[in-house]
Design an enzyme around this catalytic site. Structure first.
Site, PDB file in Angstrom:
ATOM      1  N   ASP A 122     -78.490  28.056  -9.625  1.00  0.00           N
ATOM      2  CA  ASP A 122     -78.719  27.613  -8.255  1.00  0.00           C
ATOM      3  C   ASP A 122     -77.557  28.152  -7.413  1.00  0.00           C
ATOM      4  O   ASP A 122     -76.416  27.734  -7.563  1.00  0.00           O
ATOM      5  CB  ASP A 122     -78.768  26.081  -8.211  1.00  0.00           C
ATOM      6  CG  ASP A 122     -79.054  25.525  -6.814  1.00  0.00           C
ATOM      7  OD1 ASP A 122     -78.746  26.223  -5.815  1.00  0.00           O
ATOM      8  OD2 ASP A 122     -79.570  24.392  -6.715  1.00  0.00           O
TER       9      ASP A 122
ATOM     10  N   TYR B  44     -77.298  19.417  -8.607  1.00  0.00           N
ATOM     11  CA  TYR B  44     -77.857  18.759  -7.414  1.00  0.00           C
ATOM     12  C   TYR B  44     -78.640  17.500  -7.810  1.00  0.00           C
ATOM     13  O   TYR B  44     -79.344  17.505  -8.841  1.00  0.00           O
ATOM     14  CB  TYR B  44     -78.762  19.765  -6.701  1.00  0.00           C
ATOM     15  CG  TYR B  44     -79.438  19.227  -5.476  1.00  0.00           C
ATOM     16  CD1 TYR B  44     -78.715  19.029  -4.304  1.00  0.00           C
ATOM     17  CD2 TYR B  44     -80.795  18.911  -5.475  1.00  0.00           C
ATOM     18  CE1 TYR B  44     -79.334  18.521  -3.166  1.00  0.00           C
ATOM     19  CE2 TYR B  44     -81.418  18.412  -4.351  1.00  0.00           C
ATOM     20  CZ  TYR B  44     -80.676  18.219  -3.188  1.00  0.00           C
ATOM     21  OH  TYR B  44     -81.291  17.724  -2.084  1.00  0.00           O
TER      22      TYR B  44
ATOM     23  N   LYS C 253     -80.840  25.699   3.548  1.00  0.00           N
ATOM     24  CA  LYS C 253     -79.416  25.553   3.825  1.00  0.00           C
ATOM     25  C   LYS C 253     -78.862  26.811   4.508  1.00  0.00           C
ATOM     26  O   LYS C 253     -79.273  27.122   5.601  1.00  0.00           O
ATOM     27  CB  LYS C 253     -78.677  25.223   2.522  1.00  0.00           C
ATOM     28  CG  LYS C 253     -79.360  24.128   1.682  1.00  0.00           C
ATOM     29  CD  LYS C 253     -79.367  22.775   2.348  1.00  0.00           C
ATOM     30  CE  LYS C 253     -80.221  21.734   1.626  1.00  0.00           C
ATOM     31  NZ  LYS C 253     -79.927  21.554   0.202  1.00  0.00           N
TER      32      LYS C 253
ATOM     33  N   ARG D 297    -101.970  31.173   0.301  1.00  0.00           N
ATOM     34  CA  ARG D 297    -101.317  30.327  -0.718  1.00  0.00           C
ATOM     35  C   ARG D 297    -100.549  31.211  -1.709  1.00  0.00           C
ATOM     36  O   ARG D 297     -99.542  30.791  -2.274  1.00  0.00           O
ATOM     37  CB  ARG D 297    -102.350  29.453  -1.453  1.00  0.00           C
ATOM     38  CG  ARG D 297    -101.764  28.730  -2.665  1.00  0.00           C
ATOM     39  CD  ARG D 297    -102.406  27.393  -3.005  1.00  0.00           C
ATOM     40  NE  ARG D 297    -103.848  27.424  -3.007  1.00  0.00           N
ATOM     41  CZ  ARG D 297    -104.617  27.932  -3.993  1.00  0.00           C
ATOM     42  NH1 ARG D 297    -104.057  28.488  -5.046  1.00  0.00           N
ATOM     43  NH2 ARG D 297    -105.922  27.895  -3.903  1.00  0.00           N
TER      44      ARG D 297
HETATM   45  C1  LIG Z   1     -80.587  21.039  -0.851  1.00  0.00           C
HETATM   46  C2  LIG Z   1     -80.394  21.554  -2.202  1.00  0.00           C
HETATM   47  C3  LIG Z   1     -81.477  21.663  -3.086  1.00  0.00           C
HETATM   48  C4  LIG Z   1     -82.873  21.189  -2.711  1.00  0.00           C
HETATM   49  O1  LIG Z   1     -83.403  21.914  -1.647  1.00  0.00           O
HETATM   50  P1  LIG Z   1     -84.503  21.339  -0.602  1.00  0.00           P
HETATM   51  O2  LIG Z   1     -84.761  22.509   0.275  1.00  0.00           O
HETATM   52  O3  LIG Z   1     -83.877  20.173   0.089  1.00  0.00           O
HETATM   53  O4  LIG Z   1     -85.683  20.925  -1.408  1.00  0.00           O
HETATM   54  C5  LIG Z   1     -81.240  22.196  -4.336  1.00  0.00           C
HETATM   55  N1  LIG Z   1     -80.021  22.603  -4.712  1.00  0.00           N
HETATM   56  C6  LIG Z   1     -78.944  22.506  -3.898  1.00  0.00           C
HETATM   57  C7  LIG Z   1     -77.613  22.970  -4.375  1.00  0.00           C
HETATM   58  C8  LIG Z   1     -79.098  21.981  -2.615  1.00  0.00           C
HETATM   59  O5  LIG Z   1     -78.029  21.882  -1.821  1.00  0.00           O
END
Ligand SMILES: *Cc1c(COP(=O)(O)O)cnc(C)c1O
Length: 398
Positions: A189, A116, A214, A63
């Site tokens: 982000d 987001y 992503k 964990r």
């Molecule tokens: C997809 C995404 C998130 C969230 O990520 P998950 O892996 O789906 O929880 C946050 N910020 C951006 C810019 C994203 O494209």
């Protein structure tokens, strides 16, 4: 958690392949194995205690961290150029753990309306319940954002660029400087750009978060999140995540490690393909507008040029006929798949209402300047000629 004192600089392609894999791997293995063990055994109690107290490197319980997970964290730490890194089960886990670990009642966050969709939900629905105010400004209201930073206590400045789904670009160096001056923790982000195209820590951010689901994974087959940056801040979030339990699974970490190895190649190809598709769409009569930071017509193209090495694989465009045109156009695509998510090797398309802003009501989407005729494209690594041919036939028929 992953951290190191210093290292010889490596190119991003090399770091993506080898960082985090320095130690001798079992049986001379040339790939980091999936270590599914939840716990790790010690014959020497003093040695065990040293690891438990953080005096020496090692693993205690998965964990907290785990050998496969650690390899992923270390690759991302080197790629983003940070002091430390920690990982999470998803991107939203990375974002929510970061916010909940660093903020307290009475704190104030400044961010933008184009963050987001899931992040916006945290700002509007969840953080206020814990006495944290989120002040959201229009993404292109540079002075308004700076005023919001200066006018009250700004505990945390949360930025995202390019934004989802309209590909707006924030001036990271300028805003990070304003945030730092106000004593705020600056979080970016970097999911859309990836460290191949943009390194926010070099531009003044304290922390970088990613949805590793992503581009970092790149194959739509594992979810994850990561936080990289200032050691003390990453440690604080790591300790919260240890207790909160949103840990990355070693099997997912394996897919992320494997995906990362080709990150630079994939992103370079996606940069090229997205620019080619954006230029193609810009000339089409059926298309009202194209949002891509690499186009000279983009309102912040000059800023994108200074802070990005490439303009990324994401673009969006709007069809003149609105939602009806979207509904007719999307099924005609043969190569591109209609799906949410992004950053994979295959081209994915979708309206924001089903993808990035599925959590955001239609009125709020309109207020954020997201037209109903908008289509978001995550451009893949296929041959550009085939992607263009697919969009051409889908625009022309019907
Ligand atoms: C997809 C995404 C998130 C969230 O990520 P998950 O892996 O789906 O929880 C946050 N910020 C951006 C810019 C994203 O494209």
């Amino acid at each position: 958690m992953s951290g190191a004192e210093s290292e010889a600089p490596m190119g991003p392609g090399t770091a993506a392949v080898w960082a985090g894999e320095e130690g001798p791997l079992p049986w001379g293995s040339v790939t980091v194995p999936i270590v599914n063990s939840v716990t790790f055994s010690y014959d020497d109690v003093d040695g065990w205690l040293d690891v438990a107290l953080g005096k020496s490197e090692g693993f205690i319980y998965s964990r907290n961290t785990n050998p496969t997970v650690h390899a992923f964290e270390e690759k991302m730490r080197v790629l983003e150029g940070g002091e430390a890194a920690t990982s999470f089960s998803t991107g939203m886990a990375a974002i929510s753990n970061t916010l909940f670990a660093l903020l307290s009642p009475g704190d104030r966050v400044v961010s933008v309306l184009d963050s987001y969709g899931g992040t916006l939900k945290l700002f509007t629905d969840f953080l206020p319940r814990f006495g944290v105010e989120a002040v959201l400004r229009d993404t292109y209201d540079q002075e308004g954002i700076e005023r919001a930073i200066r006018e009250g206590k700004c505990s945390l400045l949360y930025l995202e660029t390019p934004t989802n789904p309209t590909l707006k670009v924030l001036d990271l160096a300028r805003l990070a400087a304003a945030g730092r001056e106000a004593g705020a923790t600056v979080v970016v982000d970097n999911t859309f750009a990836t460290p191949i195209n943009q390194r926010p820590l070099e531009l003044g951010a304290h922390l970088v978060v990613h949805s590793a689901t992503k581009f970092l994974n790149g194959h739509s087959d594992a979810m994850g999140g990561v936080l990289v940056g200032d050691r003390a801040l990453v440690e604080k979030v790591f300790h919260f995540r240890e207790i909160n339990g949103a840990s990355l699974h070693p099997a997912s970490a394996y897919f992320l490690v494997r995906g990362l190895k080709t990150l630079e190649l994939r992103v370079a190809r996606q940069n090229e393909n997205a620019l080619a598709l954006a230029r193609f769409l810009e000339k089409r009569p059926e298309v009202e507008s194209v949002n891509y930071p690499g186009l000279e017509s983009h309102p912040r193209h000059d800023i994108a040029r200074t802070q990005m090495r490439g303009f990324g694989g994401m673009l969006s465009f709007s069809l003149s006929g609105g939602m009806e045109a979207v509904k007719a156009f999307l099924p005609r695509l043969r190569l591109a798949h209609r799906a949410a998510s992004l950053g994979s090797v295959g081209t994915l398309v979708g309206p924001p209402g089903t993808t990035s802003h599925v959590e955001v009501p239609i009125e709020e989407r309109a207020a954020a300047g997201i037209p109903e005729g908008l289509i978001r494209v995550s451009v893949g690594i296929e041959n550009a000629s085939d992607i263009l041919a697919d969009f051409r036939q889908a625009l022309t028929t019907g």
